[in-house]
Design a protein around this motif. Sequence first.
Motif, PDB file in Angstrom:
ATOM      1  N   ALA A 298       0.826  -1.209   0.000  1.00  0.00           N
ATOM      2  CA  ALA A 298       0.000   0.000   0.000  1.00  0.00           C
ATOM      3  C   ALA A 298       0.856   1.253   0.000  1.00  0.00           C
ATOM      4  N   CYS A 299       1.948   1.221   0.739  1.00  0.00           N
ATOM      5  CA  CYS A 299       2.818   2.400   0.804  1.00  0.00           C
ATOM      6  C   CYS A 299       3.406   2.737  -0.561  1.00  0.00           C
ATOM      7  N   GLN A 300       3.784   1.721  -1.319  1.00  0.00           N
ATOM      8  CA  GLN A 300       4.329   1.981  -2.652  1.00  0.00           C
ATOM      9  C   GLN A 300       3.263   2.525  -3.594  1.00  0.00           C
ATOM     10  N   ALA A 301       2.026   2.060  -3.460  1.00  0.00           N
ATOM     11  CA  ALA A 301       0.946   2.611  -4.269  1.00  0.00           C
ATOM     12  C   ALA A 301       0.712   4.078  -3.923  1.00  0.00           C
ATOM     13  N   LEU A 302       0.807   4.419  -2.642  1.00  0.00           N
ATOM     14  CA  LEU A 302       0.633   5.817  -2.228  1.00  0.00           C
ATOM     15  C   LEU A 302       1.780   6.684  -2.734  1.00  0.00           C
ATOM     16  N   GLU A 303       2.993   6.152  -2.730  1.00  0.00           N
ATOM     17  CA  GLU A 303       4.113   6.877  -3.336  1.00  0.00           C
ATOM     18  C   GLU A 303       3.841   7.118  -4.826  1.00  0.00           C
ATOM     19  N   ASP A 304       3.343   6.093  -5.512  1.00  0.00           N
ATOM     20  CA  ASP A 304       2.997   6.249  -6.929  1.00  0.00           C
ATOM     21  C   ASP A 304       2.040   7.416  -7.118  1.00  0.00           C
ATOM     22  N   ALA A 305       1.002   7.451  -6.288  1.00  0.00           N
ATOM     23  CA  ALA A 305      -0.054   8.450  -6.454  1.00  0.00           C
ATOM     24  C   ALA A 305       0.495   9.867  -6.342  1.00  0.00           C
ATOM     25  N   VAL A 306       1.309  10.100  -5.321  1.00  0.00           N
ATOM     26  CA  VAL A 306       1.848  11.441  -5.111  1.00  0.00           C
ATOM     27  C   VAL A 306       2.840  11.806  -6.216  1.00  0.00           C
ATOM     28  N   THR A 307       3.688  10.862  -6.599  1.00  0.00           N
ATOM     29  CA  THR A 307       4.686  11.137  -7.641  1.00  0.00           C
ATOM     30  C   THR A 307       4.025  11.439  -8.982  1.00  0.00           C
ATOM     31  N   LEU A 308       2.973  10.687  -9.321  1.00  0.00           N
ATOM     32  CA  LEU A 308       2.259  10.934 -10.568  1.00  0.00           C
ATOM     33  C   LEU A 308       1.618  12.322 -10.555  1.00  0.00           C
ATOM     34  N   ALA A 309       0.956  12.674  -9.451  1.00  0.00           N
ATOM     35  CA  ALA A 309       0.318  13.988  -9.361  1.00  0.00           C
ATOM     36  C   ALA A 309       1.342  15.110  -9.454  1.00  0.00           C
ATOM     37  N   SER A 310       2.477  14.940  -8.790  1.00  0.00           N
ATOM     38  CA  SER A 310       3.521  15.957  -8.845  1.00  0.00           C
ATOM     39  C   SER A 310       4.048  16.130 -10.261  1.00  0.00           C
ATOM     40  N   ALA A 311       4.256  15.020 -10.956  1.00  0.00           N
ATOM     41  CA  ALA A 311       4.759  15.096 -12.330  1.00  0.00           C
ATOM     42  C   ALA A 311       3.755  15.784 -13.248  1.00  0.00           C
ATOM     43  N   LEU A 312       2.472  15.512 -13.051  1.00  0.00           N
ATOM     44  CA  LEU A 312       1.450  16.147 -13.883  1.00  0.00           C
ATOM     45  C   LEU A 312       1.408  17.652 -13.651  1.00  0.00           C
ATOM     46  N   GLY A 313       1.698  18.073 -12.427  1.00  0.00           N
ATOM     47  CA  GLY A 313       1.689  19.490 -12.131  1.00  0.00           C
ATOM     48  C   GLY A 313       2.910  20.224 -12.646  1.00  0.00           C
ATOM     49  N   ALA A 314       4.016  19.496 -12.846  1.00  0.00           N
ATOM     50  CA  ALA A 314       5.277  20.164 -13.182  1.00  0.00           C
ATOM     51  C   ALA A 314       5.672  20.055 -14.648  1.00  0.00           C
ATOM     52  N   ALA A 315       5.295  18.979 -15.312  1.00  0.00           N
ATOM     53  CA  ALA A 315       5.787  18.738 -16.671  1.00  0.00           C
ATOM     54  C   ALA A 315       4.972  19.517 -17.702  1.00  0.00           C
ATOM     55  N   PRO A 316       5.569  19.863 -18.847  1.00  0.00           N
ATOM     56  CA  PRO A 316       4.863  20.656 -19.863  1.00  0.00           C
ATOM     57  C   PRO A 316       3.798  19.875 -20.624  1.00  0.00           C
ATOM     58  N   THR A 317       3.927  18.544 -20.686  1.00  0.00           N
ATOM     59  CA  THR A 317       2.943  17.721 -21.384  1.00  0.00           C
ATOM     60  C   THR A 317       2.661  16.480 -20.557  1.00  0.00           C
ATOM     61  N   VAL A 318       1.546  15.836 -20.862  1.00  0.00           N
ATOM     62  CA  VAL A 318       1.216  14.591 -20.176  1.00  0.00           C
ATOM     63  C   VAL A 318       2.291  13.546 -20.451  1.00  0.00           C
ATOM     64  N   GLU A 319       2.717  13.454 -21.699  1.00  0.00           N
ATOM     65  CA  GLU A 319       3.736  12.451 -22.032  1.00  0.00           C
ATOM     66  C   GLU A 319       5.014  12.680 -21.238  1.00  0.00           C
ATOM     67  N   ALA A 320       5.433  13.928 -21.104  1.00  0.00           N
ATOM     68  CA  ALA A 320       6.633  14.236 -20.317  1.00  0.00           C
ATOM     69  C   ALA A 320       6.421  13.911 -18.862  1.00  0.00           C
ATOM     70  N   ALA A 321       5.209  14.157 -18.353  1.00  0.00           N
ATOM     71  CA  ALA A 321       4.905  13.831 -16.961  1.00  0.00           C
ATOM     72  C   ALA A 321       5.015  12.331 -16.716  1.00  0.00           C
ATOM     73  N   LEU A 322       4.532  11.535 -17.659  1.00  0.00           N
ATOM     74  CA  LEU A 322       4.565  10.085 -17.459  1.00  0.00           C
ATOM     75  C   LEU A 322       5.979   9.531 -17.607  1.00  0.00           C
TER      76      LEU A 322
END
Length: 393
Positions: A298-322
């Motif tokens: 569960a902890c690794q899934a929660l890390e995934d969630a926060v990291t994905l959200a952070s990348a979406l907020g910072a990257a110029p495109t969805v592809e770059a965020a992923l």
Amino acid sequence: MSDNSAVVVGGGIGGPAAAIGIRLAGWQVTVIERTPVPDDAGAGISLAANGLRALTTLGVGEAVEAASRRQYTGGTRTPDGRLLARMDGTALERELGAPILGIPRAALHRILRAALPADSLVIGAEVTSVDTTGPSRVRVAYGDTILDAGLVVAADGIGSRLRRQLFPAHPGPVYSGSTVLRAITAQPVAGLDADFEPTWGRGAEFGHIAFPDGRAEWHAVVNAPAGLRHPDPLAEVRRRFGGWHDPIPALLAATRPDAVLHHDVHELATPLPTYAAGRIALLGDAAHAMTPHLGQGACQALEDAVTLASALGAAPTVEAALVRYDAERRPRSQTVARDARRAGRMGQQLAHPLAVAARNTAIRLTPSGAMIRTILRHADWTPPRIAPARARP
């Protein structure tokens, strides 16, 4: 739906957590969960510091702490009650700045779902297809409904349909060799002094996680052929573990027979080559299902969630965020999964009497500082900041 719209497939822990984070990043989110009620409501989990830090970043850390019991006392024992290693929860909290928590899984589900708008949750609906309709859209179908989104998050568990679609040549999950029976007691258990306590026998483990109301979740993990089931699971657990040390008999006595869950433990033993394909991201068990021997699933899934959200907020495109999400999450989560597999082989799964004796001696002789450093390797994680996304293509 707007360009900044996402569909999360899966409503367990990782899916709603990802939805909360993605909303914090400025997106509209729909979560689709096929089951009307979580199918693991009779289970409990331990949340290490990394999981709690992720939840705090998502804004639900205080609510989770209020529903949890801090794990300060306990340790690893042998079936006759002999202590192999004491758990020093206070020292871990001092090192990490956060406690280890024990919480019913259903309570964590409720907290995560309550943090989302009710109209963003679609419960009891199964996604039947996910198709790329162009360079910037993904079409998701469930029932008679079709949604177009700029991002799809596959958080649909170890049997992920989306993972099979994206990686048809991947062998998928395999049986780990362990099966687990577990339940939450029907009432508080007298004499339950330890907050968390695993006991290792030969090819078997019995552990418990205490909750704030005095009840507890117990789990019995054994080496067994895949698919083996018992007419009376609680009677089988009593036969196997009823003679082990206190409070194990009391935990079993406080359990209703119909409360026992039985699941074989599967894992993604073959790592995925990437956690992203186009505008689809894999998260949690869909990306890196692991054995429970480190308590990090569960902890690794929660890390995934926060990291994905952070990348979406910072990257110029969805592809770059992923691309960023994959680069940050895949190495760490696959390392934790590998370490969990090794921990199981040297812990619960070890069955030869001489090997068990050697392991027990090694644990007794290991300094507490070395034990703490081992836990820190997995639990010490700093969450990235989640910022609202800029307008993007």
